[in-house]
Design an enzyme around this catalytic site. Structure first.
Site, PDB file in Angstrom:
ATOM      1  N   SER A 168       0.634  -0.886  -0.060  1.00 41.86           N
ATOM      2  CA  SER A 168      -0.164   0.066  -0.080  1.00 41.86           C
ATOM      3  C   SER A 168       1.017   1.126   0.398  1.00 41.86           C
ATOM      4  CB  SER A 168      -0.588  -0.138   0.950  1.00 41.86           C
ATOM      5  OG  SER A 168      -1.600   1.215   1.047  1.00 41.86           O
TER       6      SER A 168
ATOM      7  N   TYR B 158      -2.482  -1.174  10.902  1.00 41.18           N
ATOM      8  CA  TYR B 158      -2.377  -1.405   9.245  1.00 41.18           C
ATOM      9  C   TYR B 158      -1.046  -0.818   9.026  1.00 41.18           C
ATOM     10  CZ  TYR B 158      -3.619  -1.408   4.633  1.00 41.18           C
ATOM     11  OH  TYR B 158      -4.154  -1.516   3.310  1.00 41.18           O
TER      12      TYR B 158
HETATM   13  N1  NAP Z   1      -9.183  -0.145  -0.651  1.00 40.17           N
HETATM   14  C1  NAP Z   1      -7.939   0.680  -0.970  1.00 40.17           C
HETATM   15  O1  NAP Z   1      -8.309   1.273  -0.279  1.00 40.17           O
HETATM   16  C2  NAP Z   1      -6.019  -0.120  -0.495  1.00 40.17           C
HETATM   17  C3  NAP Z   1      -5.161   0.537  -0.718  1.00 40.17           C
HETATM   18  C4  NAP Z   1      -4.250   0.187  -0.023  1.00 40.17           C
HETATM   19  C5  NAP Z   1      -3.678  -1.145  -0.390  1.00 40.17           C
HETATM   20  N2  NAP Z   1      -4.871  -2.095   0.073  1.00 40.17           N
HETATM   21  C6  NAP Z   1      -4.271  -4.080   0.016  1.00 40.17           C
HETATM   22  O2  NAP Z   1      -4.838  -4.174  -1.100  1.00 40.17           O
HETATM   23  C7  NAP Z   1      -6.082  -5.836  -0.720  1.00 40.17           C
HETATM   24  C8  NAP Z   1      -7.492  -6.039  -1.150  1.00 40.17           C
HETATM   25  O3  NAP Z   1      -8.067  -4.746  -0.525  1.00 40.17           O
HETATM   26  P1  NAP Z   1      -9.045  -4.526  -0.882  1.00 40.17           P
HETATM   27  O4  NAP Z   1      -9.298  -3.215  -1.224  1.00 40.17           O
HETATM   28  O5  NAP Z   1      -9.375  -5.297  -1.856  1.00 40.17           O
HETATM   29  O6  NAP Z   1      -9.828  -5.172   0.302  1.00 40.17           O
HETATM   30  P2  NAP Z   1     -11.560  -5.434   0.342  1.00 40.17           P
HETATM   31  O7  NAP Z   1     -12.144  -5.255  -0.463  1.00 40.17           O
HETATM   32  O8  NAP Z   1     -11.732  -5.706   2.434  1.00 40.17           O
HETATM   33  O9  NAP Z   1     -11.453  -7.086   0.181  1.00 40.17           O
HETATM   34  C9  NAP Z   1     -10.863  -7.842   1.059  1.00 40.17           C
HETATM   35  C10 NAP Z   1     -10.516  -9.438  -0.324  1.00 40.17           C
HETATM   36  O10 NAP Z   1      -9.835 -10.180   1.375  1.00 40.17           O
HETATM   37  C11 NAP Z   1     -10.295 -11.225   1.547  1.00 40.17           C
HETATM   38  N3  NAP Z   1     -10.214 -11.419   3.044  1.00 40.17           N
HETATM   39  C12 NAP Z   1     -10.950 -10.365   3.986  1.00 40.17           C
HETATM   40  N4  NAP Z   1     -10.428 -11.306   5.152  1.00 40.17           N
HETATM   41  C13 NAP Z   1     -10.130 -12.812   4.788  1.00 40.17           C
HETATM   42  C14 NAP Z   1      -9.918 -14.338   5.702  1.00 40.17           C
HETATM   43  N5  NAP Z   1     -10.271 -13.391   6.995  1.00 40.17           N
HETATM   44  N6  NAP Z   1      -9.810 -14.581   5.405  1.00 40.17           N
HETATM   45  C15 NAP Z   1     -10.021 -15.349   3.884  1.00 40.17           C
HETATM   46  N7  NAP Z   1      -9.715 -14.195   3.083  1.00 40.17           N
HETATM   47  C16 NAP Z   1     -10.598 -12.482   3.632  1.00 40.17           C
HETATM   48  C17 NAP Z   1     -12.655 -10.662   0.984  1.00 40.17           C
HETATM   49  O11 NAP Z   1     -13.002 -12.167   0.899  1.00 40.17           O
HETATM   50  P3  NAP Z   1     -14.623 -12.547   2.223  1.00 40.17           P
HETATM   51  O12 NAP Z   1     -15.064 -10.824   1.876  1.00 40.17           O
HETATM   52  O13 NAP Z   1     -14.928 -13.694   1.149  1.00 40.17           O
HETATM   53  O14 NAP Z   1     -13.378 -13.032   3.299  1.00 40.17           O
HETATM   54  C18 NAP Z   1     -12.320 -10.210   0.125  1.00 40.17           C
HETATM   55  O15 NAP Z   1     -11.609 -10.263  -1.261  1.00 40.17           O
HETATM   56  C19 NAP Z   1      -5.560  -5.544   1.071  1.00 40.17           C
HETATM   57  O16 NAP Z   1      -4.398  -6.254   1.265  1.00 40.17           O
HETATM   58  C20 NAP Z   1      -5.010  -3.575   1.038  1.00 40.17           C
HETATM   59  O17 NAP Z   1      -4.893  -4.188   2.273  1.00 40.17           O
HETATM   60  C21 NAP Z   1      -5.973  -1.590  -0.411  1.00 40.17           C
END
Ligand code: NAP
Length: 273
Positions: free
Chosen positions: A151, A164
């Protein structure tokens, strides 16, 4: 009408490379899985909810094989079970996307320790665990690509997301370290550093009452995923995911003093209530 014999279909499927995407049931992970499928990879995705089954079905519609595995990435057994599921497919992993991650907003004095330890288990321990399995399969083969989703938060203090940001700094440093170790192995490691992106991430992190609660100004997850996929296929060391302003923010973070960045981040992540 002639039809491809079943054995030929099976042979064609075996010819496709295999990608695995952790946390591929929604958000950036699903978009990364779509990128893989659109570029001819069969894909195995993991998630903790039933959404992962719908994700795999939507990937199959792109003309590839896709498998869903449901397990809790906050536990050793959950991480290991996804790896064993992948091994059970009987094919080597060509591209591993270590994407699963969760956030947690709020003042450290108030947040629940169990939630923080769970975040560390998913974002840090789980990443190391899955990477270990992937690397130990790829290095003897002398080929493979690994994308670790970090990130822009890795480049700044993150008050009100105080555990985080450091977990994402771990991911970035881990990726760059592993990349150097594997320099001559045929295995590349790339870090994706998205800026704020329009997924359910901040809502899931309990940050609905912060600047991050509004998805309208954030980066497009499809664009972020396309940038990450292009970077890992090019073998780049890292890429910032998002628009020009996001890339500039990450570049500025290299030289801005930590207290100054911390104060700016606090304004965006501090709960309004
Ligand atoms: N969105 C942002 O602003 C942002 C910015 C920088 C970096 N990131 C990074 O990008 C990555 C993806 O984030 P996102 O934005 O796509 O978040 P998201 O929409 O909340 O998606 C998270 C994913 O992880 C899965 N997940 C969550 N908890 C889990 C668990 N305990 N076991 C197995 N699977 C789990 C969820 O599936 P289920 O719901 O099926 O559990 C979903 O597929 C993360 O590493 C985050 O730190 C995000």
């Amino acid at each position: 009408m002639s039809r491809t014999p079943v054995w030929e279909e099976s042979l064609m499927a075996q010819d496709r490379p295999l990608a695995v995407v952790t946390g591929g049931s929604s958000g950036i992970g699903l978009e990364l899985a779509r990128q893989c499928a659109q570029h001819g990879f069969d894909v195995a995705v993991s998630g903790s909810s039933e959404k992962v089954d719908a994700a795999a079905a939507s990937l199959r519609e792109l003309g590839v094989d896709a498998w869903a595995h449901r397990a809790d990435a906050s536990t050793y057994d959950g991480v290991e079970s996804f790896w064993q599921f992948v091994v059970g497919l009987g094919r080597p992993v060509d591209l591993a996307v270590l994407n699963v991650g969760v956030g947690l907003g709020g003042a450290f004095v108030d947040t629940d320790l169990d939630d923080e330890l769970r975040l560390i288990a998913i974002n840090v321990s789980g990443t190391v665990h899955f990477a270990k399995r992937v690397v130990q399969q790829m290095v003897p083969r002398g080929q493979g690509r690994i994308l670790i989703v970090s990130s822009v938060s890795a480049t700044t203090p993150t008050p009100y997301e105080t555990v985080y940001g450091p977990s994402k700094a771990f991911g970035f440093s881990f990726a760059e370290s592993l990349r150097e170790e594997l320099r001559d192995s045929g295995v590349t490691v790339t870090a994706l550093l998205p800026g704020a992106t329009d997924s359910d991430f901040h809502a899931n992190a309990g940050m609905g009452d912060t600047v991050y609660g509004d998805n309208s100004w954030k980066n497009d997850k499809t664009q972020v995923a396309a940038q990450g996929f292009a970077a890992v296929m090019a073998g780049d060391d890292h890429v910032v995911g998002g628009d020009d302003a996001t890339k500039q923010e990450a570049a500025d973070n290299r030289t801005t003093p930590e207290p100054e960045k911390a104060a700016a981040m606090a304004e965006k992540a501090r709960p309004s209530s």
